[in-house]
Design a protein around this motif. Structure first.
Motif, PDB file in Angstrom:
ATOM      1  N   ARG A 199       4.671  13.441  -7.363  1.00  0.00           N
ATOM      2  CA  ARG A 199       4.732  13.257  -8.820  1.00  0.00           C
ATOM      3  C   ARG A 199       4.590  11.776  -9.188  1.00  0.00           C
ATOM      4  N   VAL A 200       5.274  10.899  -8.445  1.00  0.00           N
ATOM      5  CA  VAL A 200       5.163   9.462  -8.715  1.00  0.00           C
ATOM      6  C   VAL A 200       3.720   9.015  -8.505  1.00  0.00           C
ATOM      7  N   GLY A 201       3.110   9.457  -7.408  1.00  0.00           N
ATOM      8  CA  GLY A 201       1.723   9.087  -7.120  1.00  0.00           C
ATOM      9  C   GLY A 201       0.744   9.605  -8.156  1.00  0.00           C
ATOM     10  N   GLU A 202       0.930  10.853  -8.598  1.00  0.00           N
ATOM     11  CA  GLU A 202       0.030  11.432  -9.593  1.00  0.00           C
ATOM     12  C   GLU A 202       0.203  10.776 -10.957  1.00  0.00           C
ATOM     13  N   ARG A 203       1.423  10.452 -11.304  1.00  0.00           N
ATOM     14  CA  ARG A 203       1.684   9.892 -12.639  1.00  0.00           C
ATOM     15  C   ARG A 203       1.344   8.404 -12.715  1.00  0.00           C
ATOM     16  N   TYR A 204       1.722   7.625 -11.707  1.00  0.00           N
ATOM     17  CA  TYR A 204       1.589   6.167 -11.784  1.00  0.00           C
ATOM     18  C   TYR A 204       0.541   5.599 -10.831  1.00  0.00           C
ATOM     19  N   GLY A 254       1.960   2.282  -8.716  1.00  0.00           N
ATOM     20  CA  GLY A 254       3.295   2.770  -9.067  1.00  0.00           C
ATOM     21  C   GLY A 254       4.029   3.329  -7.870  1.00  0.00           C
ATOM     22  N   LEU A 255       3.295   4.028  -6.999  1.00  0.00           N
ATOM     23  CA  LEU A 255       3.906   4.554  -5.779  1.00  0.00           C
ATOM     24  C   LEU A 255       4.352   3.414  -4.871  1.00  0.00           C
ATOM     25  N   ALA A 256       3.529   2.373  -4.756  1.00  0.00           N
ATOM     26  CA  ALA A 256       3.870   1.240  -3.897  1.00  0.00           C
ATOM     27  C   ALA A 256       5.119   0.519  -4.382  1.00  0.00           C
ATOM     28  N   LEU A 257       5.268   0.400  -5.699  1.00  0.00           N
ATOM     29  CA  LEU A 257       6.417  -0.327  -6.241  1.00  0.00           C
ATOM     30  C   LEU A 257       7.651   0.554  -6.398  1.00  0.00           C
ATOM     31  N   GLY A 258       7.473   1.816  -6.729  1.00  0.00           N
ATOM     32  CA  GLY A 258       8.618   2.694  -6.942  1.00  0.00           C
ATOM     33  C   GLY A 258       8.956   3.589  -5.775  1.00  0.00           C
ATOM     34  N   GLY A 259       8.018   3.756  -4.855  1.00  0.00           N
ATOM     35  CA  GLY A 259       8.209   4.691  -3.750  1.00  0.00           C
ATOM     36  C   GLY A 259       9.321   4.368  -2.776  1.00  0.00           C
ATOM     37  N   MET A 280       6.246   7.695   1.154  1.00  0.00           N
ATOM     38  CA  MET A 280       5.395   6.841   0.339  1.00  0.00           C
ATOM     39  C   MET A 280       4.062   6.621   1.054  1.00  0.00           C
ATOM     40  N   ALA A 281       4.096   6.384   2.354  1.00  0.00           N
ATOM     41  CA  ALA A 281       2.869   6.158   3.117  1.00  0.00           C
ATOM     42  C   ALA A 281       2.018   7.419   3.206  1.00  0.00           C
ATOM     43  N   VAL A 282       2.645   8.575   3.387  1.00  0.00           N
ATOM     44  CA  VAL A 282       1.898   9.835   3.469  1.00  0.00           C
ATOM     45  C   VAL A 282       1.172  10.107   2.157  1.00  0.00           C
ATOM     46  N   VAL A 283       1.891  10.009   1.052  1.00  0.00           N
ATOM     47  CA  VAL A 283       1.277  10.268  -0.256  1.00  0.00           C
ATOM     48  C   VAL A 283       0.275   9.172  -0.595  1.00  0.00           C
ATOM     49  N   GLY A 284       0.602   7.921  -0.278  1.00  0.00           N
ATOM     50  CA  GLY A 284      -0.326   6.825  -0.531  1.00  0.00           C
ATOM     51  C   GLY A 284      -1.644   7.009   0.197  1.00  0.00           C
ATOM     52  N   ALA A 321      -2.947   9.804   0.953  1.00  0.00           N
ATOM     53  CA  ALA A 321      -3.650  10.923   0.323  1.00  0.00           C
ATOM     54  C   ALA A 321      -4.311  10.523  -0.996  1.00  0.00           C
ATOM     55  N   ILE A 322      -3.690   9.611  -1.754  1.00  0.00           N
ATOM     56  CA  ILE A 322      -4.243   9.267  -3.069  1.00  0.00           C
ATOM     57  C   ILE A 322      -4.989   7.945  -3.082  1.00  0.00           C
ATOM     58  N   GLY A 323      -4.832   7.140  -2.047  1.00  0.00           N
ATOM     59  CA  GLY A 323      -5.480   5.824  -2.015  1.00  0.00           C
ATOM     60  C   GLY A 323      -6.974   5.944  -1.781  1.00  0.00           C
ATOM     61  N   PRO A 324      -7.756   5.043  -2.367  1.00  0.00           N
ATOM     62  CA  PRO A 324      -9.211   5.131  -2.231  1.00  0.00           C
ATOM     63  C   PRO A 324      -9.711   4.809  -0.816  1.00  0.00           C
ATOM     64  N   THR A 325      -9.133   3.793  -0.174  1.00  0.00           N
ATOM     65  CA  THR A 325      -9.496   3.438   1.202  1.00  0.00           C
ATOM     66  C   THR A 325      -8.219   3.048   1.942  1.00  0.00           C
ATOM     67  N   ARG A 326      -8.329   3.006   3.250  1.00  0.00           N
ATOM     68  CA  ARG A 326      -7.166   2.622   4.049  1.00  0.00           C
ATOM     69  C   ARG A 326      -6.742   1.186   3.736  1.00  0.00           C
ATOM     70  N   ARG A 327      -7.704   0.288   3.603  1.00  0.00           N
ATOM     71  CA  ARG A 327      -7.388  -1.122   3.350  1.00  0.00           C
ATOM     72  C   ARG A 327      -6.666  -1.290   2.011  1.00  0.00           C
ATOM     73  N   VAL A 328      -7.168  -0.652   0.968  1.00  0.00           N
ATOM     74  CA  VAL A 328      -6.533  -0.751  -0.352  1.00  0.00           C
ATOM     75  C   VAL A 328      -5.141  -0.123  -0.318  1.00  0.00           C
ATOM     76  N   THR A 329      -5.035   1.037   0.323  1.00  0.00           N
ATOM     77  CA  THR A 329      -3.737   1.717   0.408  1.00  0.00           C
ATOM     78  C   THR A 329      -2.714   0.863   1.137  1.00  0.00           C
ATOM     79  N   VAL A 330      -3.077   0.368   2.305  1.00  0.00           N
ATOM     80  CA  VAL A 330      -2.152  -0.469   3.080  1.00  0.00           C
ATOM     81  C   VAL A 330      -1.836  -1.749   2.322  1.00  0.00           C
ATOM     82  N   GLY A 331      -2.803  -2.312   1.639  1.00  0.00           N
ATOM     83  CA  GLY A 331      -2.565  -3.532   0.866  1.00  0.00           C
ATOM     84  C   GLY A 331      -1.527  -3.340  -0.225  1.00  0.00           C
ATOM     85  N   TRP A 332      -1.676  -2.284  -1.026  1.00  0.00           N
ATOM     86  CA  TRP A 332      -0.712  -2.034  -2.095  1.00  0.00           C
ATOM     87  C   TRP A 332       0.660  -1.650  -1.555  1.00  0.00           C
TER      88      TRP A 332
END
Length: 200
Positions: free
Chosen positions: A131-136, A140-145, A154-158, A160-171
């Protein structure tokens, strides 16, 4: 969960108290990767035991980021394996078994099965993370997760919703950095306040 927290604090405190000198910081690194302990338990406990706040923060941050990178990489590899396996001409893998087709209806039923299991605490935390990932979004997931669902979910959902591995890991790393600084500063200030009140 309320009965688990005091036991975890006692166990972490005992482990860290038994660590001699600089050997305590690798232990902080490892404990920061453990579910339910993570930086939110290990940082205040280590600082309360007299560990250097800066080294404690660095070790806990490094452990947290290591766990997040491993989870994101593992999920990406698992999804790639599944795509290769189900993309075969006849759907058969190397062992000759037929891989199931996963279409939109199957994915929807998988989502329903996860939602039906919301009575379980882990499923409830996963649903909250989604829900946090879908809404924010990823930011938002990186800061509130971390405080809401823990760094592992947080990492599992991130992933799934992150555009690339680099962007996901960065945030996710940026979010962990913010929470690590807040935990170190809060722990130092809190223990200093307790010492000043106790010293009166």
């Amino acid at each position: 969960m309320t009965t688990v927290a005091p036991a975890l604090l006692g166990d972490v405190s005992t482990l860290l108290d038994g660590a001699v000198g600089p050997l305590g910081y690798p232990l902080v690194f490892v404990l920061a990767m453990v579910p339910f302990i993570e930086p939110f338990v290990v940082i205040p406990v280590a600082i309360g035991l007299g560990f250097d706040p800066l080294l404690t923060g660095v070790a806990a941050f490094a452990g947290s980021v290591t766990a997040v990178v491993a989870i994101v990489a593992a999920q990406e590899r698992l999804l790639a394996w599944w795509a290769r396996r189900s993309a075969g001409d006849d759907g058969a893998d190397d062992s000759g078994t037929v891989a199931p087709d996963v279409d939109a209806a199957d994915e929807a039923s998988l989502d329903v099965n996860v939602d039906d299991a919301a009575d379980d605490e882990a499923s409830g935390r996963y649903a909250r993370a989604r829900r946090v990932g879908e809404r924010y979004g990823l930011v938002g997931l990186a800061l509130g997760g971390p405080p809401l669902v823990g760094l592992h979910l947080m990492a599992v959902v991130g992933a799934a919703i992150g555009p690339t591995r680099r962007v996901t890991v960065g945030w996710l790393t940026a979010g962990l950095a913010v929470w690590t600084v807040l935990l170190v500063v809060g722990s130092v200030a809190g223990f200093a306040a307790v010492e000043s009140v106790a010293g009166r």
